[in-house]
Design a protein around this motif. Structure first.
Motif, short mmCIF file in Angstrom:
data_model
loop_
_atom_site.label_atom_id
_atom_site.label_comp_id
_atom_site.label_asym_id
_atom_site.label_seq_id
_atom_site.Cartn_x
_atom_site.Cartn_y
_atom_site.Cartn_z
N ALA A 1 -3.69 9.13 6.93
CA ALA A 1 -4.51 9.85 5.96
C ALA A 1 -4.92 9.08 4.78
CB ALA A 1 -3.54 10.91 5.45
N TYR A 2 -4.25 7.84 4.54
CA TYR A 2 -4.86 6.75 3.42
C TYR A 2 -6.15 6.12 4.14
CZ TYR A 2 -4.73 3.15 -0.08
OH TYR A 2 -4.93 2.38 -1.21
N CYS A 3 -6.17 5.85 5.30
CA CYS A 3 -7.47 5.03 5.67
C CYS A 3 -8.55 6.17 5.52
CB CYS A 3 -7.18 4.80 7.11
SG CYS A 3 -6.11 3.45 7.29
N ALA A 4 -8.42 7.37 5.97
CA ALA A 4 -9.28 8.40 5.93
C ALA A 4 -9.92 8.60 4.40
CB ALA A 4 -8.90 9.59 6.27
N LEU A 5 -8.85 8.53 3.53
CA LEU A 5 -9.35 8.57 1.96
C LEU A 5 -10.22 7.58 1.65
CD1 LEU A 5 -9.18 9.65 -1.21
CD2 LEU A 5 -6.95 8.36 -1.17
N LEU A 6 -9.99 6.17 2.09
CA LEU A 6 -10.64 5.01 1.70
C LEU A 6 -11.86 5.14 2.33
CD1 LEU A 6 -7.90 2.30 2.43
CD2 LEU A 6 -8.70 2.87 0.23
N GLU A 7 -11.97 5.59 3.53
CA GLU A 7 -13.38 5.59 4.24
C GLU A 7 -14.20 7.06 3.61
OE1 GLU A 7 -12.00 5.09 7.99
OE2 GLU A 7 -11.60 3.08 7.75
N SER A 8 -13.66 7.93 3.23
CA SER A 8 -14.51 9.03 2.53
C SER A 8 -15.48 8.67 1.60
CB SER A 8 -13.33 10.04 2.20
OG SER A 8 -12.87 9.79 0.83
N GLY A 9 -16.18 9.74 1.22
CA GLY A 9 -17.19 9.55 0.20
C GLY A 9 -16.44 9.26 -1.38
N LEU B 1 0.96 -1.10 0.03
CA LEU B 1 0.13 0.17 -0.01
C LEU B 1 0.91 1.31 -0.01
CD1 LEU B 1 -3.04 -1.07 2.12
CD2 LEU B 1 -2.67 -1.11 -0.27
N TYR B 2 1.93 1.06 0.13
CA TYR B 2 2.97 2.34 0.24
C TYR B 2 2.97 2.70 -1.01
CZ TYR B 2 7.14 4.98 0.74
OH TYR B 2 8.02 6.14 0.86
N LYS B 3 3.12 2.05 -2.14
CA LYS B 3 2.92 2.57 -3.41
C LYS B 3 1.54 3.61 -3.46
CE LYS B 3 5.34 -0.95 -5.75
NZ LYS B 3 5.09 -2.29 -5.82
N ARG B 4 0.53 3.10 -3.18
CA ARG B 4 -0.74 3.89 -2.99
C ARG B 4 -0.66 5.15 -2.49
NH1 ARG B 4 -2.65 3.20 -7.14
NH2 ARG B 4 -4.35 4.37 -6.37
N LEU B 5 -0.19 5.16 -1.23
CA LEU B 5 0.15 6.28 -0.70
C LEU B 5 0.81 7.47 -1.44
CD1 LEU B 5 -0.69 4.74 2.34
CD2 LEU B 5 1.32 6.30 3.19
N ARG B 6 1.91 6.83 -1.90
CA ARG B 6 2.68 7.74 -2.78
C ARG B 6 2.10 8.63 -3.78
NH1 ARG B 6 6.90 9.72 -0.36
NH2 ARG B 6 7.78 10.30 -2.16
N SER B 7 1.19 7.58 -4.43
CA SER B 7 0.63 8.17 -5.85
C SER B 7 -0.60 9.10 -5.30
CB SER B 7 -0.31 6.90 -6.45
OG SER B 7 -1.42 6.45 -5.95
N HIS B 8 -0.94 9.18 -4.06
CA HIS B 8 -1.91 10.30 -4.07
C HIS B 8 -1.12 11.42 -3.01
CE1 HIS B 8 -5.63 8.47 -4.65
NE2 HIS B 8 -5.35 7.27 -4.37
N GLY B 9 0.27 11.28 -2.93
CA GLY B 9 1.09 12.34 -2.23
C GLY B 9 0.72 12.33 -0.70
N LEU B 10 0.18 11.28 -0.12
CA LEU B 10 0.00 11.34 1.32
C LEU B 10 1.23 10.95 2.19
CD1 LEU B 10 -3.66 9.41 1.00
CD2 LEU B 10 -3.15 11.87 1.44
N ASP B 11 1.17 11.51 3.50
CA ASP B 11 2.56 10.88 4.10
C ASP B 11 2.13 10.13 5.49
OD1 ASP B 11 1.04 12.81 5.62
OD2 ASP B 11 2.33 14.34 5.74
N SER B 12 0.82 9.65 5.49
CA SER B 12 0.73 8.45 6.51
C SER B 12 -0.46 7.68 6.15
CB SER B 12 0.35 9.38 7.89
OG SER B 12 -1.07 9.94 7.74
N PHE B 13 -0.47 6.56 6.66
CA PHE B 13 -1.59 5.54 6.65
C PHE B 13 -2.65 6.09 7.27
CE2 PHE B 13 2.07 2.62 5.70
CZ PHE B 13 1.42 1.94 4.47
#
Ligand SMILES: C[S@@+](CC[C@H](N)C(=O)[O-])C[C@H]1O[C@@H](n2cnc3c(N)ncnc32)[C@H](O)[C@@H]1O
Length: 306
Positions: A64-72, A50-62
């Protein structure tokens, strides 16, 4: 090797590690969506994939990534996340003895039936990048070169749209064709001159690719003469596996229909009335009907009565 080329290391060195709560939330989401169980031992693997997915969104923490997944707006990313974590390993003529059984025992009467105007349906469930359904198509064509003129179809499905796109492209490194004889390679592939080969049209015409999550509703009616579902359910929890075997029996109503599974998988006791073991990982459908309620989709881990 640079840090970027070793995502797991890079994640750790940047302090990007999955917390207990993030791992729990991601593994619950993966299980709910796919039936796949993420054991605690898979934590480093999950983090690195999942690290690659974080990078592709320019996110700097898991977090923030979990928040993205759970967002609308998270639907697209949930699909990408699942694509990143699924294991898509496959190859042409994988477990050759199953293709031999198909060619020598299973297909001859089915092809005769098709030549007399009957229909023949095969399902490759969890087909990954297409090597399995194309191997099925080649086996059919080797026995009946004019198979496309009869009512013969192979349905090939997978949860992951990225592998279905590759399967539809039907383009493979020429070195991956090693399991085929030189004649079969010539019959079924066209070299493109760049180290790749493309599946010829005849085999393509037999196969229909679709994105389908096996946990969801199946938008087709049986009856499948043959189902290949190999090396897919091994990643699922027991309850999801049990429901799936029974649902397969619901779309294989003809006694004598065949189910091929992976060599490290086994049919649950609940499915035993519907299938009898032929040999190894190949089963024959019995004449027992499946109760209607047992053919319904059920989300992973959900109570059947819910
Ligand atoms: C290891 S591959 C097996 C490919 C092929 N059947 C074989 O044996 O070579 C497993 C495939 O199952 C798919 N898969 C996993 N969970 C699934 C689900 N819930 N519904 C449909 N496909 C799923 C994955 O995307 C992956 O492509």
């Amino acid at each position: 090797m640079t840090a970027a080329a070793r995502p797991e290391q890079a994640a750790n060195s940047a302090g990007l590690e999955l917390s207990d709560a993030e791992f729990a939330s991601l593994s619950q989401m993966i299980h709910r969506e796919t039936g796949i169980v993420m054991a605690p031992s898979k934590r480093a693997l999950l983090q690195s994939r999942l690290y690659k997915r974080l990078r592709s969104h320019g996110l700097d923490s898991f977090g923030a990534y979990c928040a993205l997944l759970e967002s609308g707006d998270g639907q697209f990313e949930r699909r990408e996340m699942i694509s990143a974590i699924t294991t898509n390993v496959t190859r042409f003529l994988r477990e050759p003895h199953q293709f031999r059984e198909l060619r020598e025992e299973v297909l001859p009467p089915l092809l005769e039936h098709a030549q007399n105007g009957g229909r023949l349906r095969i399902w490759s469930a969890g087909c990954s990048t297409g090597e399995e359904p194309y191997s099925l198509a080649f086996t059919l064509l080797d026995l009946l070169p004019e198979a496309t003129r009869h009512d013969i179809r192979i349905l090939a499905t997978d949860l992951d749209p990225n592998v279905i796109r590759k399967a539809e492209a039907g383009r493979y490194p020429t070195e991956s064709l090693a399991p085929f004889s030189p004649e079969a390679r010539q019959d079924h592939f066209r070299p493109t001159g760049d180290g790749f080969s493309e599946v010829r049209d005849k085999a393509r015409r037999l196969v229909t690719f679709r994105v389908l999550n096996l946990l969801d509703d199946w938008p087709f009616r049986g009856d499948f003469d043959v189902i290949f579902c190999r090396n897919v359910v091994i990643y699922f929890d027991d309850a999801t596996q049990r429901r799936l075997w029974t649902r397969f029996a619901g779309v294989q109503t003809r006694p004598g229909a065949r189910l091929f599974i992976g060599h490290s998988e086994r049919l649950s006791d609940e499915a035993r009335p519907y299938y009898r073991l032929n040999r190894g990982a190949s089963y024959v459908r019995t004449d027992r009907d499946v109760p209607q309620q047992d053919t319904q989709p059920a989300r992973a881990g959900a109570d059947r009565s819910a």
